[in-house]
Design a protein around this motif. Structure first.
Motif, PDB file in Angstrom:
ATOM      1  N   ASN A   1      44.212  21.555  44.426  1.00  0.00           N
ATOM      2  CA  ASN A   1      43.481  22.795  44.709  1.00  0.00           C
ATOM      3  C   ASN A   1      43.790  23.903  43.700  1.00  0.00           C
ATOM      4  O   ASN A   1      43.352  25.033  43.876  1.00  0.00           O
TER       5      ASN A   1
ATOM      6  N   THR B   1      42.218  23.770  55.303  1.00  0.00           N
ATOM      7  CA  THR B   1      41.604  24.676  54.340  1.00  0.00           C
ATOM      8  C   THR B   1      40.957  25.886  55.013  1.00  0.00           C
ATOM      9  O   THR B   1      40.565  25.847  56.184  1.00  0.00           O
TER      10      THR B   1
ATOM     11  N   SER C   1      38.741  33.674  56.764  1.00  0.00           N
ATOM     12  CA  SER C   1      37.884  32.648  56.171  1.00  0.00           C
ATOM     13  C   SER C   1      36.429  33.031  56.334  1.00  0.00           C
ATOM     14  O   SER C   1      36.027  33.561  57.379  1.00  0.00           O
TER      15      SER C   1
ATOM     16  N   ASN D   1      38.732  27.617  46.136  1.00  0.00           N
ATOM     17  CA  ASN D   1      38.170  27.130  47.390  1.00  0.00           C
ATOM     18  C   ASN D   1      37.492  25.777  47.185  1.00  0.00           C
ATOM     19  O   ASN D   1      37.052  25.443  46.083  1.00  0.00           O
ATOM     20  N   ARG D   2      37.414  25.016  48.245  1.00  0.00           N
ATOM     21  CA  ARG D   2      36.784  23.702  48.160  1.00  0.00           C
ATOM     22  C   ARG D   2      35.264  23.801  48.079  1.00  0.00           C
ATOM     23  O   ARG D   2      34.600  22.848  47.679  1.00  0.00           O
TER      24      ARG D   2
ATOM     25  N   LYS E   1      38.308  29.414  53.623  1.00  0.00           N
ATOM     26  CA  LYS E   1      37.435  29.878  52.532  1.00  0.00           C
ATOM     27  C   LYS E   1      37.715  31.359  52.306  1.00  0.00           C
ATOM     28  O   LYS E   1      37.130  32.228  52.931  1.00  0.00           O
ATOM     29  N   HIS E   2      38.662  31.620  51.418  1.00  0.00           N
ATOM     30  CA  HIS E   2      39.100  33.009  51.257  1.00  0.00           C
ATOM     31  C   HIS E   2      39.656  33.213  49.848  1.00  0.00           C
ATOM     32  O   HIS E   2      39.062  32.791  48.864  1.00  0.00           O
TER      33      HIS E   2
ATOM     34  N   ASP F   1      44.386  35.065  43.399  1.00  0.00           N
ATOM     35  CA  ASP F   1      44.403  33.648  43.799  1.00  0.00           C
ATOM     36  C   ASP F   1      45.550  32.858  43.173  1.00  0.00           C
ATOM     37  O   ASP F   1      45.425  31.660  42.900  1.00  0.00           O
TER      38      ASP F   1
ATOM     39  N   THR G   1      32.431  29.751  46.259  1.00  0.00           N
ATOM     40  CA  THR G   1      32.746  31.006  46.939  1.00  0.00           C
ATOM     41  C   THR G   1      32.789  32.148  45.939  1.00  0.00           C
ATOM     42  O   THR G   1      33.503  32.086  44.948  1.00  0.00           O
TER      43      THR G   1
ATOM     44  N   ILE H   1      33.699  35.654  52.496  1.00  0.00           N
ATOM     45  CA  ILE H   1      35.123  35.393  52.732  1.00  0.00           C
ATOM     46  C   ILE H   1      35.622  35.923  54.075  1.00  0.00           C
ATOM     47  O   ILE H   1      36.800  35.806  54.391  1.00  0.00           O
TER      48      ILE H   1
END
Length: 367
Positions: A42, A221, A255, A50-51, A223-224, A233, A54, A289
């Protein structure tokens, strides 16, 4: 004039640099800690990602514009005039066998769950910003301090933004904490602030920690994003699944909405309780986010949650909606099923085994 301007810019830059050296801004990872981060799937090009695609802000929006609209432009009822209702519960006198949750406003809460004492993202200093003129807590929301807490088995940190990882709170808590569980890289700041190596457990997404027999903590996970200074990050943000002998709880942190909630629901659901971000959103800015109420409810349904505790509201202004809008909207969405929502006052003890309780609309009548 050009020389004078250059001198002024150098002085300003130097002042900012010196200010960012203060301990509350934390420490970046080095050595073995950085090496482990770099080995994470990651972590790419010097930061975590993020996966799912985003953006911090949608196209056409700027951070300067968001700051203006949030903190300068007038929004009706953005700040409460009255003191927020709260209750002071003696945390040290709660029998350990009781499964209890107590909220401290925003995203800070304490749980006793099957014999373990767990504290999540405590912010008890009265501020969600390191700046002297920064984000202050609403009147009535800061009724607890570190002295009120018993010894903690686990301190869970979902990410290191200032409204979730509070420097003054965590340094004062250190003697009371057996273990901290946080994302990769966050331990660099905690170690800098005095936490010992054996207190720190840094985890990637999709890992597990055995707490006791039939009792596990899983990282999943979100999302942020993360970061405490000029390095965005550079630490990992997490959500947690607490799988205890008697119940399954989702600790969401911050998230945005995406398919990960459905994936987590398939892997770990159904959940007895989902604790989800429901505030400091914008239907435009920050919409990717954070979650507005309709997405908070959708996420809870994706998780197969039997009950929902919406947090991230009622203590700080970090977006431009009215202070009570998240509560009004989520309640309206569930007007026909009021027992689905867990909506305590700050400091009020919630019996996690009582799954039918309907909470009073404590925000009504608060100006």
């Amino acid at each position: 004039m050009g020389i004078i301007l250059i001198i002024i810019l150098i002085l300003l830059g130097g002042g900012v640099f010196m200010y960012l050296q203060q301990p509350q801004f934390g420490q970046v990872a080095t050595g073995d800690r950085l090496m482990r981060m770099q080995q994470s799937p990651n972590y790419k090009d010097g930061k975590f990602v993020n996966r799912y695609p985003t953006r911090m802000l949608p196209e056409g929006y700027s951070m300067a514009g968001e700051v203006y609209r949030t903190f300068i432009k007038h929004t009706p009822r953005k700040y409460p005039v009255d003191s927020i209702p709260s209750v002071k519960t003696d945390l040290t006198s709660i029998p350990l066998h009781q499964n209890i949750l107590i909220w401290f406003g925003h995203s800070s809460y304490y749980m006793q769950l099957d014999g373990k004492r767990i504290l999540v993202d405590p912010v008890l200093s009265g501020a969600a910003s390191p700046l002297p003129i920064g984000v202050k807590a609403f009147p009535g929301t800061d009724i607890y301090d570190v002295a009120d807490f018993p010894t903690l088995d686990y301190l869970l940190i979902t990410h290191d933004h200032f409204d979730h990882l509070d420097y003054k709170t965590v340094i004062a808590l250190q003697p009371k904490v057996k273990q901290v569980v946080c994302g990769l890289g966050v331990g660099a700041s905690l170690a800098y602030w005095g936490y010992q190596h054996d207190q720190l457990v840094e985890m990637d997404w999709d890992e597990e920690l055995e707490i006791a027999t039939n009792y596990k903590l899983y990282t999943v996970t979100a999302k942020h994003g993360s970061g405490r200074s000029i390095h965005p990050d550079n630490t990992l943000w997490l959500s947690f699944v607490i799988s205890s002998p008697s119940m399954q709880i989702f600790v969401g942190g911050d998230s945005g909405y995406d398919v990960h909630f459905k994936e987590i629901g398939k892997s770990f659901g159904p959940f007895d309780l989902a604790i989800l971000d429901n505030g400091q959103y914008g239907e435009d800015g920050f919409a990717t986010i954070h979650m507005s109420p309709k997405y908070t409810l959708r996420a809870a349904q994706d998780l197969q949650a039997k009950r929902l505790f919406p947090v991230h509201s009622s203590k700080f202004v970090l977006s431009r909606h009215a202070w009570d809008e998240p509560l009004l909207k989520i309640s309206a969405l569930l007007a026909e099923d009021k027992s689905y929502l867990v909506l305590p006052k700050i400091g009020e003890a919630v019996d996690l085994n009582d799954r039918q309780r309907i909470f009073d609309a404590w925000w009504e009548g608060v100006n």
